[in-house]
Design a protein around this motif. Structure first.
Motif, PDB file in Angstrom:
ATOM      1  N   CYS A 143       0.123  22.424  23.930  1.00 56.55           N
ATOM      2  CA  CYS A 143      -1.330  22.347  23.765  1.00 56.55           C
ATOM      3  C   CYS A 143      -1.779  21.121  22.975  1.00 56.55           C
ATOM      4  O   CYS A 143      -2.964  20.768  22.993  1.00 56.55           O
TER       5      CYS A 143
ATOM      6  N   CYS B 117       2.597  25.844  33.261  1.00 57.11           N
ATOM      7  CA  CYS B 117       2.081  24.502  32.967  1.00 57.11           C
ATOM      8  C   CYS B 117       2.600  23.434  33.924  1.00 57.11           C
ATOM      9  O   CYS B 117       2.313  22.245  33.732  1.00 57.11           O
TER      10      CYS B 117
ATOM     11  N   ARG C 138      -2.137  21.633  30.816  1.00 59.35           N
ATOM     12  CA  ARG C 138      -1.995  22.298  29.522  1.00 59.35           C
ATOM     13  C   ARG C 138      -2.149  23.816  29.680  1.00 59.35           C
ATOM     14  O   ARG C 138      -2.807  24.290  30.595  1.00 59.35           O
TER      15      ARG C 138
ATOM     16  N   ARG D  24       4.357  27.004  23.657  1.00 56.33           N
ATOM     17  CA  ARG D  24       2.977  26.969  24.134  1.00 56.33           C
ATOM     18  C   ARG D  24       2.100  26.145  23.182  1.00 56.33           C
ATOM     19  O   ARG D  24       1.280  25.339  23.631  1.00 56.33           O
ATOM     20  N   SER D  25       2.285  26.322  21.883  1.00 53.59           N
ATOM     21  CA  SER D  25       1.515  25.553  20.905  1.00 53.59           C
ATOM     22  C   SER D  25       1.821  24.066  21.017  1.00 53.59           C
ATOM     23  O   SER D  25       0.932  23.216  20.894  1.00 53.59           O
TER      24      SER D  25
ATOM     25  N   VAL E   2      -4.068  29.632  24.529  1.00 53.78           N
ATOM     26  CA  VAL E   2      -3.530  29.007  23.327  1.00 53.78           C
ATOM     27  C   VAL E   2      -3.218  30.096  22.307  1.00 53.78           C
ATOM     28  O   VAL E   2      -4.058  30.983  22.082  1.00 53.78           O
TER      29      VAL E   2
END
Length: 385
Positions: free
Chosen positions: A131, A169, A362, A127-128, A366
């Motif tokens: 982003c 996403c 995205r 996920r990071s 976050v």
């Protein structure tokens, strides 16, 4: 010390290696980075009636620093991959990932298939990564170095959590596995496939269950993999079959039968790789050959060397996957003709190029700062500061 263990001060050789039930490797050879060498020998204390040692599986949770691996190899049909686990309980003796356990100070042999590592922060790291402002979308190959659906995935569910992030996403993914556990995630993969965001490749090395039990001892049986191809196909997920590796005189005679069975199960594409023996895979595979196919071990290795320029393995780009020479060319012709005969040319070998990379968005959520430390605490680790 028994006198019959020596003959004029010459030590007798070790007893022949015996296969272990449920394991691919027949020994725990040293990794190439170990400093001190070890050599086994029969000292007379081992009894013929002793029960064989049981190698139990241990999974260690770890916090990975990065999660996406990138390559520029012209031989590999993807540029980005993700592996939630290190080591693989399937125990495939030919696995090219075995030497990676040497970096951990462990053996690429039995350690590789019994001492596993789970990257418990894989979904958060992914996920990071997604982003980041400069992130460029291309299909992620899931389960390349080690199978993302190996048995411990039933408990950890890291692969499923990774797929949930990718689904959120609209990120394309290609899955490579020899496990029927992939069917568990049909509720995620089918909707993604409907948007051209998911495809799967099932590795099918042999149709002979007896060979499969020794070659890939804890992977799904051949018939079960064919059912998995059928299940995925019926759910609308494009499936290819990977005939890998092709082992001369062991699995090579089955090339056409494997492709026909895969076609009948619903596969739309096929690809192949000849046997590769990098680093410690070479002695491990030859030990396996001597243990299971002593009658043809020399013939197999002679043919392997013919396809790799006289060496056990040639890592040259462009030839390492398919080999060179007369025998490699004969295998290539057989595969190409079978692809035409069984109509398995769809998707250009399932290189995942047909997946949609334009719909990516995205992540909404976050990972907050400190997520790594909290996850480490859950895994039983302490913060440094």
């Amino acid at each position: 010390m028994r006198n019959d263990q020596y003959e004029g001060q010459v030590m007798l050789p070790p007893r022949p290696l015996q296969p272990l039930k449920g394991r691919g490797a027949v020994a725990n050879i040293q990794g190439r980075y170990e400093v001190n060498g070890r050599e086994s020998f029969d000292d007379g204390w081992e009894r013929e009636d002793e029960a064989p040692q049981i190698w139990r599986t241990h999974v260690t949770e770890e916090m990975a620093k990065t999660i996406l691996s990138r390559n520029q190899s012209p031989d590999i049909p993807f540029g980005v991959s993700l592996n939630p686990y290190r080591g693989c309980e399937h125990g495939c003796i030919y696995c090219f990932a075995r030497p990676s356990h040497s970096y951990l100070g462990l053996s690429p042999g039995l350690d590789f298939e019994s001492r596993l590592y789970a990257k418990v922060n894989a979904p958060e790291l992914l996920r990071s990564e997604l982003c980041k402002p400069g992130y460029k979308v291309e299909p992620i190959a899931l389960g390349v170095n080690t199978d993302a659906y190996q048995p411990c995935e039933r408990d950890y569910k890291l692969t499923r959590r990774v797929l949930e992030v990718l689904q959120e996403c609209n990120h394309p993914v290609g899955l490579i596995t020899k496990s029927s556990l992939i069917e568990r995630d049909l509720d995620i993969l089918a909707p993604m496939a409907a948007k051209r965001l998911a495809a799967a490749s099932i590795t099918l090395t042999t149709l002979d269950p007896k060979i499969a039990r020794t070659l890939e001892p804890r992977a799904a049986a051949p018939e079960r993999r064919l059912r998995t191809i059928r299940t995925l196909t019926e759910a609308g997920i494009p499936v290819g079959v990977s005939i890998a590796p092709i082992i001369p005189f062991v699995t090579e005679p089955e090339i056409e039968k494997i492709m026909e069975a895969a076609r009948d199960a619903g596969a739309i594409a096929a690809s192949y790789v000849v046997l590769r023996l990098p680093w410690e895979v070479n002695p491990l595979f030859q030990q396996w050959l001597e243990a299971h196919f002593p009658d043809r071990a020399q013939r197999v290795m002679n043919r392997v060397r013919e396809m790799h320029g006289g060496k056990d393995y040639d890592a040259t780009f462009g030839s390492r996957m398919h080999g060179e020479g007369i025998w490699a060319d004969l295998i290539r012709q057989r595969v190409e003709k079978a692809i035409v005969r069984y109509d398995l040319g769809g998707g250009r070998g399932m290189r995942f190029k047909h997946l949609d990379c334009a719909s990516f968005k995205r992540p909404i959520v976050v990972p907050p700062a400190g997520t790594r430390a909290k996850a480490a605490a859950r895994a039983g680790q302490m913060e440094l500061f």
